[in-house]
Structure formats: structure tokens, C-alpha cells
Design an enzyme around this catalytic site. Structure first.
Site, PDB file in Angstrom:
ATOM      1  N   ASP A  47       3.855   2.351  -3.648  1.00  0.00           N
ATOM      2  CA  ASP A  47       3.098   3.483  -3.106  1.00  0.00           C
ATOM      3  C   ASP A  47       2.819   4.563  -4.151  1.00  0.00           C
ATOM      4  O   ASP A  47       3.560   4.701  -5.130  1.00  0.00           O
ATOM      5  CB  ASP A  47       3.877   4.137  -1.963  1.00  0.00           C
ATOM      6  CG  ASP A  47       3.785   3.361  -0.668  1.00  0.00           C
ATOM      7  OD1 ASP A  47       3.304   2.213  -0.693  1.00  0.00           O
ATOM      8  OD2 ASP A  47       4.211   3.890   0.377  1.00  0.00           O
ATOM      9  N   HIS A 194       7.924   2.740  -5.363  1.00  0.00           N
ATOM     10  CA  HIS A 194       6.889   3.695  -5.767  1.00  0.00           C
ATOM     11  C   HIS A 194       6.564   3.542  -7.245  1.00  0.00           C
ATOM     12  O   HIS A 194       7.443   3.234  -8.049  1.00  0.00           O
ATOM     13  CB  HIS A 194       7.353   5.129  -5.476  1.00  0.00           C
ATOM     14  CG  HIS A 194       7.522   5.419  -4.017  1.00  0.00           C
ATOM     15  ND1 HIS A 194       8.623   4.988  -3.306  1.00  0.00           N
ATOM     16  CD2 HIS A 194       6.733   6.073  -3.128  1.00  0.00           C
ATOM     17  CE1 HIS A 194       8.508   5.375  -2.036  1.00  0.00           C
ATOM     18  NE2 HIS A 194       7.378   6.028  -1.908  1.00  0.00           N
TER      19      HIS A 194
END
Length: 231
Positions: A47, A194
Site C-alpha cells: 500500500d 507498505h
């Protein structure tokens, strides 16, 4: 005869205790959190990028011959359009993570639906302008999946994808983090990590996680593949 009937009853009871997370999702709300549990598949998702960790993550994925799904932020895309092209050119899946990473759990304005759609479509257009690809997968920031978010997704033909397991943002050692990811190597799981911030723990544990999963005959696929949807 009684013994045969008893054996059949015991078999039925035992089978009822076996659970398969086949499209284990909130059917009512259409939020997908895990893929099919019938095959040994895992999806890696990243992400907030493209970011400071993306290039190193791509090198690891290339080396391990693994594909992943990148839920990209519009404001990160604008800063690093070449990285978007690189991710896509290497065969990874690009998905929508909205534009500004607004925490809609805390958004109190009346125009929340309009804002959600604006965030979604702005990033959609950015992705399309750079790689001419129109994703239909969205992960709202912080896993936001309340009614208005689902309505906006449905209106624009998006599937809302959350995750089964993810902890890379928590304060813990690399060893603790790796241990927990390894403990969650299970069929159909969607892992969250992430790639926007520089996080050496992610790039240090990722190769080990992939190797250990492969030793157990798991295969890493994109989100579209794990939910049974073609790109």
C-alpha cells in the site's frame, strides 16, 4: 447396519468441522478479505506507493519470481510516475488506494460519498494516463468499508479489497514481525505491507517469507488471481 450408519454420521460431523475460506468475505457488504482456500495461494499486497521501498521490493520479487499487487496512492503516483510504469512492466498488478489517503473513519463532512468518489476516480485517471490500464480493485485507506464506501465502489464497478493479515507498521523487531507473518502462511491469505516509507524490516523479511512459503508449496499470486478474477 447400525455400525455403518454410525460411521456415516461421524463422517458428516467431521466434514462439517472443516472450513475452507473460499471467497471468505463479508457477502452482505462485498468486502473481500481473503481469497480461495482450496489452493495453496497467497497474495502479497503493498500500500501507499510507489515509494521509497518500491524499487528494492521489485528487485526481491524479480529475484524470487513472484508477482504482487500494489495499491497505489494518487499523490504518490504523481511524484513517481516512472515507478508506476516499472511496476506494471514487470507484470505486477496495479490497484487503487485513493488519492490523498484520507482517514474516512474520521471524516465528518456531509459530502463523504462525493469525496470518496472524487478520491477514487482521480487516482483511476492518473493510473490510466500513465499505463493505460483501468483497475477495478480498490483498498480504501485504513480498510474503510462502511456503506457509503461500498456504494461508491459498486457504482464504479470496483471490488473492495481489504486484507487477511498485516503488521508491518507496528512497533516490533524484525524477528517478531517475521515470526508473525510466517505463522500466517495459509491458503487464500492476503498479506498487507507498505512500500511508501523506507522500512528496512519489510525488505529484510520479505525474501525469507517468500522462501519459507515456497518450501511449503505455496504460490504467490496477484489479488485478481486469488479471488478468481482475471486482470
Amino acid at each position: 447396519m447400525k455400525k455403518i450408519i454410525l460411521a456415516l454420521l461421524l463422517l458428516i460431523v467431521n466434514l462439517s468441522l472443516v472450513t475452507f475460506p473460499l471467497f471468505a468475505q463479508d457477502v452482505k457488504n462485498k468486502v473481500i478479505t481473503v481469497g480461495s482456500g482450496r489452493n495453496k495461494l497467497i497474495a502479497l499486497t503493498f500500500d501507499d506507493g510507489p515509494g521509497l521501498n518500491t524499487e528494492e521490493i521489485l528487485k526481491i520479487l524479480d529475484d524470487k519470481q513472484v508477482k504482487a499487487t500494489f495499491f497505489m496512492l494518487g499523490n504518490s503516483i504523481e511524484k513517481r510516475p516512472d515507478l508506476v510504469k516499472e511496476v506494471y512492466s514487470k507484470g505486477h498488478e496495479i490497484a487503487n488506494h485513493t488519492y490523498n489517503h484520507i482517514n474516512f473513519f474520521k471524516y465528518k463532512e456531509e459530502d463523504i460519498k462525493e469525496k470518496l468518489e472524487e478520491e477514487l476516480l482521480k487516482t483511476q485517471e492518473l493510473i490510466k494516463s500513465i499505463i493505460d490500464y483501468e483497475t477495478k480493485l480498490v483498498r480504501y485507506p485504513y480498510g474503510y468499508s462502511r456503506k457509503e464506501a461500498l456504494e461508491v465502489a459498486k457504482k464504479n464497478n470496483y471490488k473492495v479489497i481489504n486484507w487477511t493479515f498485516g503488521i508491518d507498521w507496528k512497533k516490533m523487531s524484525k524477528e517478531e514481525m517475521l515470526e508473525q507473518y510466517l505463522a500466517n502462511i495459509k491458503s487464500g491469505y492476503i498479506f498487507l505491507m507498505h512500500d511508501l516509507p523506507k522500512n528496512s524490516k519489510v525488505t529484510e523479511i520479505l525474501p525469507i517469507l517468500i522462501d519459507e512459503a515456497k518450501k511449503k508449496n505455496y504460490k504467490f499470486v496477484t489479488v485478481s488471481e486469488i479471488i478468481g478474477k482475471t486482470k
